[in-house]
Design a protein around this motif. Structure first.
Motif, PDB file in Angstrom:
ATOM      1  N   GLY A 160     -19.000   6.818 -84.054  1.00  0.00           N
ATOM      2  CA  GLY A 160     -18.909   6.076 -82.809  1.00  0.00           C
ATOM      3  C   GLY A 160     -20.261   6.131 -82.134  1.00  0.00           C
ATOM      4  N   MET A 161     -20.782   4.986 -81.716  1.00  0.00           N
ATOM      5  CA  MET A 161     -22.140   4.934 -81.182  1.00  0.00           C
ATOM      6  C   MET A 161     -22.205   4.112 -79.905  1.00  0.00           C
ATOM      7  N   GLN A 162     -23.261   4.359 -79.126  1.00  0.00           N
ATOM      8  CA  GLN A 162     -23.553   3.562 -77.955  1.00  0.00           C
ATOM      9  C   GLN A 162     -25.069   3.465 -77.806  1.00  0.00           C
ATOM     10  N   LYS A 163     -25.554   2.286 -77.442  1.00  0.00           N
ATOM     11  CA  LYS A 163     -26.983   2.071 -77.190  1.00  0.00           C
ATOM     12  C   LYS A 163     -27.164   1.789 -75.707  1.00  0.00           C
ATOM     13  N   SER A 221     -24.492  -0.818 -74.248  1.00  0.00           N
ATOM     14  CA  SER A 221     -23.601  -1.501 -75.181  1.00  0.00           C
ATOM     15  C   SER A 221     -22.217  -0.889 -75.052  1.00  0.00           C
ATOM     16  N   LYS A 222     -21.235  -1.622 -75.455  1.00  0.00           N
ATOM     17  CA  LYS A 222     -19.905  -1.040 -75.532  1.00  0.00           C
ATOM     18  C   LYS A 222     -19.908  -0.035 -76.671  1.00  0.00           C
ATOM     19  N   PHE A 223     -18.993   0.876 -76.610  1.00  0.00           N
ATOM     20  CA  PHE A 223     -18.833   1.860 -77.666  1.00  0.00           C
ATOM     21  C   PHE A 223     -18.460   1.110 -78.942  1.00  0.00           C
ATOM     22  N   GLY A 251     -24.319   9.185 -80.300  1.00  0.00           N
ATOM     23  CA  GLY A 251     -22.983   9.066 -80.875  1.00  0.00           C
ATOM     24  C   GLY A 251     -22.557  10.312 -81.619  1.00  0.00           C
ATOM     25  N   PHE A 252     -21.423  10.184 -82.272  1.00  0.00           N
ATOM     26  CA  PHE A 252     -20.847  11.270 -83.052  1.00  0.00           C
ATOM     27  C   PHE A 252     -20.117  10.654 -84.233  1.00  0.00           C
ATOM     28  N   ALA A 259     -23.211  15.023 -84.473  1.00  0.00           N
ATOM     29  CA  ALA A 259     -23.551  14.412 -83.181  1.00  0.00           C
ATOM     30  C   ALA A 259     -25.051  14.151 -83.189  1.00  0.00           C
ATOM     31  N   PHE A 260     -25.473  13.055 -82.554  1.00  0.00           N
ATOM     32  CA  PHE A 260     -26.890  12.710 -82.578  1.00  0.00           C
ATOM     33  C   PHE A 260     -27.299  11.976 -81.315  1.00  0.00           C
TER      34      PHE A 260
END
Length: 172
Positions: A110-113, A143-145, A77-78, A63-64
């Protein structure tokens, strides 16, 4: 990704980075304008399957969060990673090469900005004589995932030397 499950047993890695704090005024006591990164990873090797002693399988999860301090840009995200190590990829031993292992790995994240703040100025907010004529515009963009894929490969080995072997790792 090739480092997932690198060692037997559980490995937990935690990273924290605080970069470029206090740059505008040169005051190192100002931490709110910095770039901060938090990252946690946990991984392990799985037991051998079907008595295949020459294979190691590793898994990891992470996770970050990466925040650009005064500029309110956040990426979070993770992810999960899977690796496969084939030990001793040469069937017969070479004279100078004691060991050569191949590791391959794949990671899915999976990330999101996100960009938010209440001080964004546009051309219509400014006058060339007066300066700021309207209040800054509040903004909240997400942003969308989305997914991110990574892959890695590395060779690990040992070269025979008279008293101590030379260990090496080459990766991409």
């Amino acid at each position: 990704p090739a480092y997932a499950g690198f060692d037997p047993g559980w490995t937990i890695t935690m990273n924290y980075r605080d970069q470029w704090f206090g740059i505008p005024g040169g005051d190192i006591g100002t931490f709110d304008q910095s770039l901060r990164t938090y990252h946690v990873t946990a991984g392990t090797q799985l037991p051998c399957f079907l008595r295949l002693e020459s294979l190691n399988i590793g898994v990891a999860g992470s996770a970050f969060r990466d925040a650009a301090g005064g500029a309110p840009f956040v990426t979070s995200g993770f992810g999960s990673a899977f690796s496969l190590e084939v030990k001793d990829i040469f069937l017969r031993k070479k004279k100078f090469l004691r060991r050569l292992d191949l590791r391959m790995g794949m990671q899915v994240s999976g990330m999101q900005k996100k960009l938010e703040g209440d001080y964004f100025l546009y051309a219509e907010n400014l006058d060339h004589v007066v300066g700021i004529i309207e209040d800054p515009v509040p903004l909240d963009l997400r942003s969308k995932f989305f997914t991110n894929l990574n892959a890695g490969v590395m060779l690990r080995g040992a070269i025979e030397k008279r008293f101590n072997p030379i260990l090496f790792t080459i990766g991409l």
